[in-house]
Design a protein around this motif. Structure first.
Motif, PDB file in Angstrom:
ATOM      1  N   ARG C  66       0.806  -1.209   0.000  1.00 48.14           N
ATOM      2  CA  ARG C  66       0.000   0.000   0.000  1.00 48.14           C
ATOM      3  C   ARG C  66       0.848   1.272   0.000  1.00 48.14           C
ATOM      4  NH1 ARG C  66      -4.262   1.252   4.365  1.00 48.14           N
ATOM      5  NH2 ARG C  66      -2.414   0.762   5.562  1.00 48.14           N
ATOM      6  N   MET C  67       2.004   1.189   0.642  1.00 47.04           N
ATOM      7  CA  MET C  67       2.796   2.402   0.808  1.00 47.04           C
ATOM      8  C   MET C  67       3.882   2.564  -0.248  1.00 47.04           C
ATOM      9  SD  MET C  67       2.842   2.401   4.937  1.00 47.04           S
ATOM     10  CE  MET C  67       3.688   3.903   5.382  1.00 47.04           C
ATOM     11  N   THR C  68       3.871   1.729  -1.291  1.00 45.24           N
ATOM     12  CA  THR C  68       4.857   1.888  -2.356  1.00 45.24           C
ATOM     13  C   THR C  68       4.128   2.120  -3.682  1.00 45.24           C
ATOM     14  OG1 THR C  68       4.956  -0.519  -2.510  1.00 45.24           O
ATOM     15  CG2 THR C  68       6.677   0.546  -1.240  1.00 45.24           C
ATOM     16  N   PRO C  69       4.793   2.825  -4.617  1.00 42.66           N
ATOM     17  CA  PRO C  69       4.090   3.271  -5.833  1.00 42.66           C
ATOM     18  C   PRO C  69       3.685   2.123  -6.754  1.00 42.66           C
ATOM     19  CG  PRO C  69       6.160   4.454  -5.517  1.00 42.66           C
ATOM     20  CD  PRO C  69       6.157   3.328  -4.548  1.00 42.66           C
ATOM     21  N   VAL C  71       3.498   2.386  -9.889  1.00 39.08           N
ATOM     22  CA  VAL C  71       4.379   2.431 -11.065  1.00 39.08           C
ATOM     23  C   VAL C  71       5.567   1.491 -10.869  1.00 39.08           C
ATOM     24  CG1 VAL C  71       5.914   3.895 -12.420  1.00 39.08           C
ATOM     25  CG2 VAL C  71       3.704   4.775 -11.687  1.00 39.08           C
ATOM     26  N   VAL C  72       6.179   1.529  -9.689  1.00 39.50           N
ATOM     27  CA  VAL C  72       7.340   0.679  -9.427  1.00 39.50           C
ATOM     28  C   VAL C  72       6.905  -0.787  -9.379  1.00 39.50           C
ATOM     29  CG1 VAL C  72       9.254   0.231  -7.857  1.00 39.50           C
ATOM     30  CG2 VAL C  72       8.425   2.558  -8.161  1.00 39.50           C
ATOM     31  N   GLN C  73       5.736  -1.039  -8.808  1.00 39.35           N
ATOM     32  CA  GLN C  73       5.228  -2.416  -8.756  1.00 39.35           C
ATOM     33  C   GLN C  73       4.957  -2.948 -10.162  1.00 39.35           C
ATOM     34  OE1 GLN C  73       1.861  -2.048  -6.159  1.00 39.35           O
ATOM     35  NE2 GLN C  73       3.132  -1.549  -4.384  1.00 39.35           N
ATOM     36  N   LEU C  75       6.469  -1.995 -12.960  1.00 35.29           N
ATOM     37  CA  LEU C  75       7.763  -2.253 -13.606  1.00 35.29           C
ATOM     38  C   LEU C  75       8.373  -3.547 -13.079  1.00 35.29           C
ATOM     39  CD1 LEU C  75       9.167   1.393 -13.545  1.00 35.29           C
ATOM     40  CD2 LEU C  75       8.658   0.046 -15.598  1.00 35.29           C
ATOM     41  N   PHE C  76       8.304  -3.718 -11.772  1.00 38.93           N
ATOM     42  CA  PHE C  76       8.827  -4.921 -11.118  1.00 38.93           C
ATOM     43  C   PHE C  76       8.205  -6.167 -11.755  1.00 38.93           C
ATOM     44  CE2 PHE C  76       9.861  -6.610  -6.567  1.00 38.93           C
ATOM     45  CZ  PHE C  76      10.553  -7.671  -7.139  1.00 38.93           C
ATOM     46  N   TYR C  79       9.168  -6.787 -15.522  1.00 34.89           N
ATOM     47  CA  TYR C  79      10.487  -7.365 -15.790  1.00 34.89           C
ATOM     48  C   TYR C  79      10.661  -8.731 -15.147  1.00 34.89           C
ATOM     49  CZ  TYR C  79      11.851  -2.907 -17.783  1.00 34.89           C
ATOM     50  OH  TYR C  79      11.916  -1.799 -18.573  1.00 34.89           O
ATOM     51  N   HIS C  97      -2.784  -4.322  -5.740  1.00 34.21           N
ATOM     52  CA  HIS C  97      -2.523  -3.056  -5.030  1.00 34.21           C
ATOM     53  C   HIS C  97      -3.792  -2.555  -4.338  1.00 34.21           C
ATOM     54  CE1 HIS C  97      -0.107   0.626  -4.408  1.00 34.21           C
ATOM     55  NE2 HIS C  97      -1.288   1.205  -4.363  1.00 34.21           N
ATOM     56  N   PHE C 161      -0.943   4.911 -15.541  1.00 30.77           N
ATOM     57  CA  PHE C 161       0.348   4.384 -15.059  1.00 30.77           C
ATOM     58  C   PHE C 161       0.802   3.211 -15.933  1.00 30.77           C
ATOM     59  CE2 PHE C 161      -0.521   5.653 -10.346  1.00 30.77           C
ATOM     60  CZ  PHE C 161      -0.483   6.982 -10.714  1.00 30.77           C
ATOM     61  N   SER C 164       3.812   2.945 -18.350  1.00 29.29           N
ATOM     62  CA  SER C 164       5.187   2.639 -17.935  1.00 29.29           C
ATOM     63  C   SER C 164       5.601   1.237 -18.376  1.00 29.29           C
ATOM     64  CB  SER C 164       5.331   2.774 -16.418  1.00 29.29           C
ATOM     65  OG  SER C 164       4.499   1.837 -15.767  1.00 29.29           O
TER      66      SER C 164
END
Lengths: 302, 244, 217
Positions: C66-69, C71-73, C75-76, C79, C97, C161, C164
């Motif tokens: 919940r506390m992380t973006p 967008v980064v999730q 991309l993670f 890849y 999320h 998002f 990305s």
């Protein structure tokens, strides 16, 4: 006690009407309160007593009619036969002469006790902070809370909060003080301390008071006039003496019987019990603590 | 495994640069958002229908049109209209307007939640409406709005990650770079942990603000008491004691 | 490029935008909301029923997601799972999320069910499963509908998002269109308007639903 004839009354209601939606609370109400008068409004709930105080404090807008304070119109004036609303600035100026103590105290929790009391004198009346603090300390002493000036309101008991609220209202040097069921939110055993302070204020000043209360003993001790309301009209008025010993209207008698009669004997506290003619009534009643007997000067129970 | 940490060590200065950009966006966006929130929140409760309608329209517009669209509008459209803005400025502007619109509703709602009696008491003391708001209502509303603002702040921090779309080298961008020299799992775990730590710190700061705001209203312990290690019961006891 | 706003270009951009809107934006919103709604409930029940250490782990994982973006999730996951197509990844990441948010909403809903209800199921010797299905969930979930709706709107506005990880949703379609015509204002403004037209009425609807539910309680 009553003001001399011809003097300008402190409060005058002229043909005041108040409606909430379709409900008519006050319908063409007329009455005056002379300077220095202590008038208590009594009556069943929903009879419009509190609305009267709230109209004087401009917490409600009146639907029709006029209210005069010291002969000056409060919210509306008659100009060329037309009823026109006055500017907010005018209302604010008149309002400064009026103070109010609320049922729920309404102290500001974001300020300490002394900050509550000096807030309006400093920021509304423009008094210097030093003078305001000095005055506030005097008032806190008067209400028996000299040691609480830095406390937060929510740390105080209900009775203490109400005493601070009284000090806060008095700090504005009001000409008129409105007391709206000031003891209704308090535990029975601390009602006396608050009423005792108000009695002192009544005795030591000439502030005009308009009181709504269910404490009949207090009404009797403090006021010089009593107005009985029902259905938005004055049913009966008189001195406390006449009113409590010899009510003329049946509705007044019914009301007094319902609020203050001894639950066991049915006797009114100031009347002999029926059927026991000649014998005095029970000295104390459980429902109305006597302000005279339970209150001490500083009002602190311990 | 070791090569992952070696690569991380080598990339550390760049990652810290990214953290710095992300922090600037978060703090700048939050300050702008707060300014907008208070302004719009107060305007949205005015009696004048034009003023209120204007505030409502702005709030609904920026809440309804998506943060990314706003960011792209400022970044791609404005230059074509002759307005060239620095990417950092664009980022702060978009974040501030979007989250400011959300926070305006929080401000408005909190002000409306201050009990009626408080408003009446200010009337009885003849305070002007400016005095009433500044000295009585807002300080109380502030304590009410902090939990929601705290949530929005975390959203804002997470929202900053989109500035990598407009070529800014923020933390997300740097983590994406790190992936080239390490394995995917490692790079993104590092990135997520950094974001988590930042969010956690912001939450702690907001909690401290809340404790302080509540203490000012005479509720709960002071910040110093809250931070001390011994069990903090004294604040409550003092309040209870006075009730006797 | 003499006009600020070119109606012809706007008209031309509209179909591109709408294709992105229906094939990706709306699809992701609907499917991910469904995932979030179900997964969120599972998490909430698990957190309440699991032994303390496991509940603590669940809580940490929820907080972390919940506390992380997003967008980064995104991309993670993109890849890490190169064999899965980006749209599916997008749907899964959005669903997971937002399930962490929904879990909190359900938790509050479950906690608002009076203790007496639990005690009554014990007194009736109801099974754990039956207690949840017949008594607790029906009472807990009803009040959570508006919150679910609000998160769906929030997710809807977060769908850009996806660009990305190369998924061409409405805004990315608009950006590509703008790039091809060397003029961005029409496509991006229209994308914003479409968001507004879709989200504002929905949020009004949710607001009414919320009031009605509050009124009934």
């Amino acid at each position: 006690m009553a003001a001399p004839n011809g003097a300008v009354p402190a409060i005058e209601f002229r043909d005041v009407q108040k409606r909430f939606g379709d409900t008519v609370v006050l319908d063409g109400l007329n009455f005056t309160v002379a300077k220095g008068d202590r008038v208590t409004l009594i009556g069943p709930s929903g009879s419009g007593k509190t609305t009267i105080l709230r109209l004087v404090m401009t917490l409600e807008d009146l639907t029709d009619g006029y209210i005069f304070i010291d002969g000056e119109p409060l919210t509306h004036a008659e100009v060329d036969g037309e009823r026109v609303e006055l500017k907010p600035k005018h209302k604010t100026e008149i309002r400064k002469r009026i103070g109010m103590v609320f049922q729920q105290f309404n102290l500001f929790p974001n300020m300490t006790v002394i900050e509550n009391i000096i807030e309006a004198p400093v920021h509304v009346l423009g008094m210097s902070k030093e003078d305001a603090i000095e005055k506030a300390r005097g008032l806190l002493d008067q209400v028996g809370l000299a040691d609480k000036e830095d406390a937060h309101p929510l740390e105080l008991s209900g009775g203490q909060q109400q005493r601070v609220a009284i000090a806060r209202a008095l700090a504005m040097d009001p000409e008129i003080l409105l007391l709206d069921e000031v003891t209704s939110a308090l535990d029975p055993e601390i009602v006396g301390e608050v009423l005792g302070i108000l009695k002192d204020v009544a005795e030591s000043t000439d502030i005009t008071m308009l009181i709504v209360t269910h404490e009949m003993q207090f009404a009797r001790d403090v006021s010089n006039r009593i107005l009985m309301f029902d259905g938005g009209r004055i049913v009966e008025e008189g001195t406390p003496e006449e009113f409590f010993t010899n009510p003329k209207e049946q509705r007044t008698r019914d009301f007094l019987q319902a609020v203050v009669a001894d639950p066991i004997t049915g006797a009114l506290p100031w009347q002999p019990a029926p059927g026991a003619s000649g014998t005095p009534a029970a000295p104390a009643t459980p429902t109305t603590p006597s302000t005279t007997s339970t209150t001490t000067q500083d009002g602190d129970p311990l | 495994m070791d090569s992952n940490f070696e690569a991380l060590g080598a990339a550390l200065p760049r990652i810290l640069d990214g953290v710095w950009i992300t922090l600037q966006l978060t703090v700048g966006g939050a300050l702008l958002a707060m300014l907008i929130a208070v302004t719009l929140g107060l305007l949205a409760r005015q009696e004048n229908i034009l003023v209120r309608g204007f505030a409502r329209a702005i709030i609904e517009f920026f809440r309804g049109t998506s943060l990314v669209v706003q960011l792209f509008w400022f970044f791609f459209v404005l230059p074509q209209l002759g307005v060239e803005l620095d990417a950092m400025f664009v980022g702060i502007l978009a974040l501030g307007l979007n989250y400011g619109a959300y926070a305006a509703e929080v401000v408005r709602g909190s002000i409306n939640s201050v009990p009626q009696g408080q408003w009446e008491a200010t009337t009885a003391l003849s305070m002007t409406s400016a005095q009433r708001m500044r000295r009585v209502i807002f300080p109380q509303a502030w304590a009410l709005m902090i939990p929601s603002l705290s949530n929005l702040l975390i959203h804002l921090l997470k929202g900053t990650a989109i500035v990598s779309f407009i070529t800014m080298a923020d933390l997300t961008f740097r983590v994406d770079q790190l992936r080239i020299d390490t394995d995917t799992f490692f790079a993104y775990t590092v990135g997520l942990i950094i974001y988590f730590v930042l969010a956690y710190i912001l939450t702690l700061v907001m909690n401290m603000l809340e404790v302080q705001a509540k203490h000012r209203l005479g509720r709960g312990e002071s910040l110093r008491e809250a931070l001390s290690l011994r069990s903090p019961d004294t604040g409550v006891d003092a309040g209870e004691g006075a009730r006797s | 490029m003499n006009d600020i706003w070119n109606w012809e270009l706007a008209w031309e951009a509209l179909p591109t935008l709408l294709v992105g809107f229906f094939t990706v934006t709306l699809l992701v919103t609907v499917v991910s909301t469904a995932i979030a709604a179900i997964l969120g409930l599972v998490i909430a029940i698990a957190r309440r029923s699991a032994p303390k250490p496991i509940a603590a782990v669940i809580r940490f994982v929820i907080d972390f997601i919940r506390m992380t973006p997003i967008v980064v999730q995104l991309l993670f996951a993109y890849y890490a799972f190169t064999n899965i197509d980006p749209l599916t990844i997008g749907i899964a990441v959005f669903g997971i999320h937002y399930s962490t948010y929904m879990a909190e909403v359900y938790r509050a809903g479950i906690e608002s069910v009076p203790k007496g209800q639990w005690e009554a199921t014990t007194a009736l010797s109801m099974s754990r499963r039956r207690t949840w299905v017949a008594v607790i969930i029906p009472q807990a979930v009803r009040a959570t509908v508006p919150a679910l709706g609000n998160y769906a709107i929030s997710m809807f506005k977060d769908t850009p998002f996806l660009l990305s990880i190369g998924v061409v949703e409405m805004v990315q379609a608009g950006l590509v269109f703008g790039g091809n015509h060397f003029k961005y204002i029409e496509a991006i403004t229209l994308a914003g308007i479409i968001f507004l037209l879709a989200s504002y009425p929905t949020s009004l609807l949710i607001c009414r639903l919320e009031k009605r539910l509050a009124f009934r309680n």
